[in-house]
Design a protein around this motif. Structure first.
Motif, mmCIF file in Angstrom:
data_model
loop_
_atom_site.group_PDB
_atom_site.id
_atom_site.type_symbol
_atom_site.label_atom_id
_atom_site.label_comp_id
_atom_site.label_asym_id
_atom_site.label_seq_id
_atom_site.Cartn_x
_atom_site.Cartn_y
_atom_site.Cartn_z
ATOM 1 N N MET A 1 0.831 -1.089 0.009
ATOM 2 C CA MET A 1 -0.001 -0.084 0.010
ATOM 3 C C MET A 1 0.852 1.093 0.029
ATOM 4 S SD MET A 1 -2.872 1.201 2.734
ATOM 5 C CE MET A 1 -3.797 -0.358 2.462
ATOM 6 N N SER A 2 0.757 2.297 -0.845
ATOM 7 C CA SER A 2 1.485 3.417 -1.044
ATOM 8 C C SER A 2 1.337 4.223 -0.026
ATOM 9 C CB SER A 2 1.001 4.089 -2.284
ATOM 10 O OG SER A 2 -0.175 4.526 -2.124
ATOM 11 N N LEU A 3 2.028 5.232 0.411
ATOM 12 C CA LEU A 3 1.779 6.024 1.514
ATOM 13 C C LEU A 3 0.628 7.154 1.399
ATOM 14 C CD1 LEU A 3 3.037 7.599 3.786
ATOM 15 C CD2 LEU A 3 4.332 9.137 2.339
ATOM 16 N N ALA A 4 0.390 7.167 0.080
ATOM 17 C CA ALA A 4 -1.134 8.075 -0.097
ATOM 18 C C ALA A 4 -2.246 7.379 0.478
ATOM 19 C CB ALA A 4 -0.995 8.428 -1.631
ATOM 20 N N GLU A 5 -2.039 6.091 0.029
ATOM 21 C CA GLU A 5 -3.232 5.160 0.482
ATOM 22 C C GLU A 5 -3.448 4.882 1.815
ATOM 23 O OE1 GLU A 5 -4.318 1.810 -2.722
ATOM 24 O OE2 GLU A 5 -2.420 1.861 -2.265
ATOM 25 N N GLN A 6 -2.025 4.745 2.503
ATOM 26 C CA GLN A 6 -2.066 4.652 3.993
ATOM 27 C C GLN A 6 -2.703 5.946 4.900
ATOM 28 O OE1 GLN A 6 1.761 3.212 5.644
ATOM 29 N NE2 GLN A 6 2.383 2.641 3.326
ATOM 30 N N ILE A 7 -2.393 7.007 4.218
ATOM 31 C CA ILE A 7 -3.008 8.382 4.895
ATOM 32 C C ILE A 7 -4.347 8.342 4.679
ATOM 33 C CG2 ILE A 7 -2.825 10.967 4.938
ATOM 34 C CD1 ILE A 7 0.248 10.476 4.045
ATOM 35 N N GLN A 8 -4.773 7.942 3.410
ATOM 36 C CA GLN A 8 -6.213 8.194 3.161
ATOM 37 C C GLN A 8 -6.817 7.070 3.989
ATOM 38 O OE1 GLN A 8 -7.960 10.006 0.889
ATOM 39 N NE2 GLN A 8 -6.552 10.993 -0.410
ATOM 40 N N LYS A 9 -6.446 5.929 4.293
ATOM 41 C CA LYS A 9 -7.009 4.974 4.938
ATOM 42 C C LYS A 9 -7.097 5.425 6.316
ATOM 43 C CE LYS A 9 -7.141 -0.105 5.725
ATOM 44 N NZ LYS A 9 -7.459 -0.101 7.349
ATOM 45 N N ALA A 10 -6.125 5.931 7.053
ATOM 46 C CA ALA A 10 -6.146 6.571 8.346
ATOM 47 C C ALA A 10 -7.051 7.654 8.621
ATOM 48 C CB ALA A 10 -4.729 7.193 8.849
ATOM 49 N N TRP A 11 -7.390 8.310 7.633
ATOM 50 C CA TRP A 11 -8.274 9.396 7.656
ATOM 51 C C TRP A 11 -9.652 8.851 7.579
ATOM 52 C CZ3 TRP A 11 -5.408 13.171 3.693
ATOM 53 C CH2 TRP A 11 -4.715 13.865 4.420
ATOM 54 N N HIS A 12 -9.812 7.770 6.617
ATOM 55 C CA HIS A 12 -11.122 7.182 6.480
ATOM 56 C C HIS A 12 -11.682 6.221 7.805
ATOM 57 C CE1 HIS A 12 -14.098 4.430 4.950
ATOM 58 N NE2 HIS A 12 -14.781 5.437 4.206
ATOM 59 N N ASP A 13 -10.561 5.593 8.220
ATOM 60 C CA ASP A 13 -10.822 4.716 9.346
ATOM 61 C C ASP A 13 -10.908 5.623 10.663
ATOM 62 O OD1 ASP A 13 -10.886 2.971 7.579
ATOM 63 O OD2 ASP A 13 -8.885 2.104 7.962
ATOM 64 N N GLN A 14 -10.561 6.808 10.680
ATOM 65 C CA GLN A 14 -10.690 7.652 12.026
ATOM 66 C C GLN A 14 -9.539 7.094 12.818
ATOM 67 O OE1 GLN A 14 -14.513 8.992 13.432
ATOM 68 N NE2 GLN A 14 -15.288 8.194 11.392
ATOM 69 N N ALA A 15 -8.325 6.693 12.448
ATOM 70 C CA ALA A 15 -7.352 6.179 13.388
ATOM 71 C C ALA A 15 -6.829 6.944 14.337
ATOM 72 C CB ALA A 15 -6.062 5.886 12.477
ATOM 73 N N LYS A 16 -6.824 6.194 15.441
ATOM 74 C CA LYS A 16 -6.752 7.011 16.955
ATOM 75 C C LYS A 16 -5.464 7.608 16.810
ATOM 76 C CE LYS A 16 -9.810 3.908 19.557
ATOM 77 N NZ LYS A 16 -9.954 2.868 20.688
ATOM 78 N N TRP A 17 -4.237 7.355 16.304
ATOM 79 C CA TRP A 17 -3.079 7.747 16.390
ATOM 80 C C TRP A 17 -3.040 9.163 15.805
ATOM 81 C CZ3 TRP A 17 -0.593 9.303 12.017
ATOM 82 C CH2 TRP A 17 -1.188 8.952 10.877
ATOM 83 N N LEU A 18 -4.092 9.530 14.758
ATOM 84 C CA LEU A 18 -4.061 10.900 14.401
ATOM 85 C C LEU A 18 -4.274 11.886 15.221
ATOM 86 C CD1 LEU A 18 -6.545 9.990 11.077
ATOM 87 C CD2 LEU A 18 -4.151 10.797 10.966
ATOM 88 N N VAL A 19 -4.498 11.649 16.440
ATOM 89 C CA VAL A 19 -4.899 12.682 17.478
ATOM 90 C C VAL A 19 -3.683 13.408 17.891
ATOM 91 C CG1 VAL A 19 -4.270 11.215 19.616
ATOM 92 C CG2 VAL A 19 -5.978 13.152 19.627
ATOM 93 N N VAL A 20 -2.403 12.793 17.455
ATOM 94 C CA VAL A 20 -1.163 13.404 18.007
ATOM 95 C C VAL A 20 -0.793 14.641 17.070
ATOM 96 C CG1 VAL A 20 -0.337 11.002 18.665
ATOM 97 C CG2 VAL A 20 0.339 11.868 16.230
ATOM 98 N N LEU A 21 -1.666 14.611 15.733
ATOM 99 C CA LEU A 21 -1.437 15.647 14.923
ATOM 100 C C LEU A 21 -2.485 16.857 15.363
ATOM 101 C CD1 LEU A 21 -1.286 13.565 11.394
ATOM 102 C CD2 LEU A 21 0.674 14.346 13.035
ATOM 103 N N ARG A 22 -3.263 16.726 16.196
ATOM 104 C CA ARG A 22 -4.285 17.700 16.686
ATOM 105 C C ARG A 22 -3.571 19.220 16.784
ATOM 106 N NH1 ARG A 22 -8.835 16.057 20.368
ATOM 107 N NH2 ARG A 22 -9.151 14.517 18.322
#
Length: 337
Positions: A1-22
């Motif tokens: 899976m490309s980096l673009a796909e990984q980021i898109q998937k994290a956004w779509h899946d509401q990945a919990k680790w994204l909170v570090v970017l708040r």
């Protein structure tokens, strides 16, 4: 899976680790609001009406096919329309008129596709005022459509349409980079929202209708559905293209690149099949890459898509056009989709 796909998937899946970017999202919001306020005070007013077709999310939503559909509709009504765009991915020198001889390397992939499909007068450049002034120097137009530019507040606009992809939704509904929102969801209260969905819940909607794939070197060739293709795609939401291939019962291997990817010969060294399939947006770049190699072009198959708009979209568009210019009445007297 490309980096673009990984980021898109994290956004779509509401990945919990994204909170570090708040904290970065808070910073983005502050900068965004400051730019919106400061640039709007001195925004350029074009001498003709301007309509923007954009989105509030990162990644593709279908706005370019919508622009093409609107241009073709206006042309069918003999309304003189021009188009501007940032020319993302192009090297300029900007501002620059887009012609049938322009290349994606010069003006960007989407402008190249728009002009090849519609032959509409078009100018590109990061400074939209410069692009408009160049366009009007060479063409008389009654209306300017801006392909994207919703967040370009240095340009005043008369109409704003936002395409919302119902399949993607808004993920975790957070601003960049914690989520993929360019603007808060409250922005949708200020614009005309066009729902992009095959199963819409609103009256103002569109969907993309694919047609039979054609060969990039010879449109008379017959497409072989029994093969397995290398599916090459560099758009904002690659999964949409893969879903299209699934619906067409085409067997493929995924090769997803970043949006507006500048293809190089090395990108294809690991691909094993004898044929590849791609989008029209990617095809304009592959045609440039292999313009001296007809054998490679003959390996490329392209899936064309057309934006199909609901009758209510056309009815609203007619009303908005008449509000902008009552002289359009004679052109719009006969409604047709």
């Amino acid at each position: 899976m490309s980096l673009a796909e990984q980021i898109q998937k994290a956004w779509h899946d509401q990945a919990k680790w994204l909170v570090v970017l708040r904290p970065f999202s808070w910073l983005y919001r502050a900068i965004f609001l400051w730019q919106k306020t400061s640039k709007s005070k001195h925004a350029y007013r074009a001498p003709v009406p301007v309509m923007i077709s954009g989105n509030i999310t990162v990644g593709g939503s279908g706005k370019t096919p919508l622009i093409i559909a609107l241009v073709e509709y206006l042309q069918s009504k003999s309304i003189k329309v021009g188009v501007i765009s940032r020319g993302y991915g192009g090297k300029g020198e900007f501002p620059l008129l887009v012609t049938s001889d322009s290349t994606p390397e010069q003006v960007g992939d989407e402008p190249t596709l728009i002009v090849q499909r519609t032959h509409v007068p078009m100018a590109v450049g990061p400074n939209r005022q410069d692009a408009i002034e160049l366009l009007l120097q060479h063409h008389h137009v009654d209306l300017i459509l801006s392909d994207d530019g919703l967040q370009h507040f240095a340009l005043q606009r008369d109409l704003e349409w936002v395409v919302v992809d119902a399949n993607r939704g808004f993920g975790n509904e957070k601003l960049l980079p914690e989520g993929y929102l360019r603007e808060p969801l409250s922005r949708l209260d200020e614009v005309t929202v066009i729902e992009h969905s095959a199963h819409p819940k609103t009256n103002l909607h569109m969907h993309l209708e694919p047609s039979k794939p054609y060969n990039l070197a010879d449109r008379n060739q017959t497409f072989d559905v029994s093969l397995t293709y290398d599916a090459v795609v560099g758009i904002g939401f690659p999964q949409r293209f893969f879903n299209t291939l699934d619906n067409l019962n085409i067997s493929y291997q995924k090769h997803a690149f970043a949006d507006h990817h500048a293809y190089q010969a090395s990108d294809f060294s690991a691909m094993k099949s004898q044929a590849m399939i791609t989008t029209e947006k990617d095809a304009v770049k592959l045609k440039q890459l292999w313009h001296n190699d007809p054998e490679k072009l003959a390996r490329v198959w392209v899936v064309p898509v057309q934006a199909v708009l609901s009758g209510d979209v056309y009815q609203l568009f007619n009303k908005q056009l008449l509000d902008l210019n009552p002289n359009f009445k004679i052109n719009l007297s006969t409604f047709s989709e």
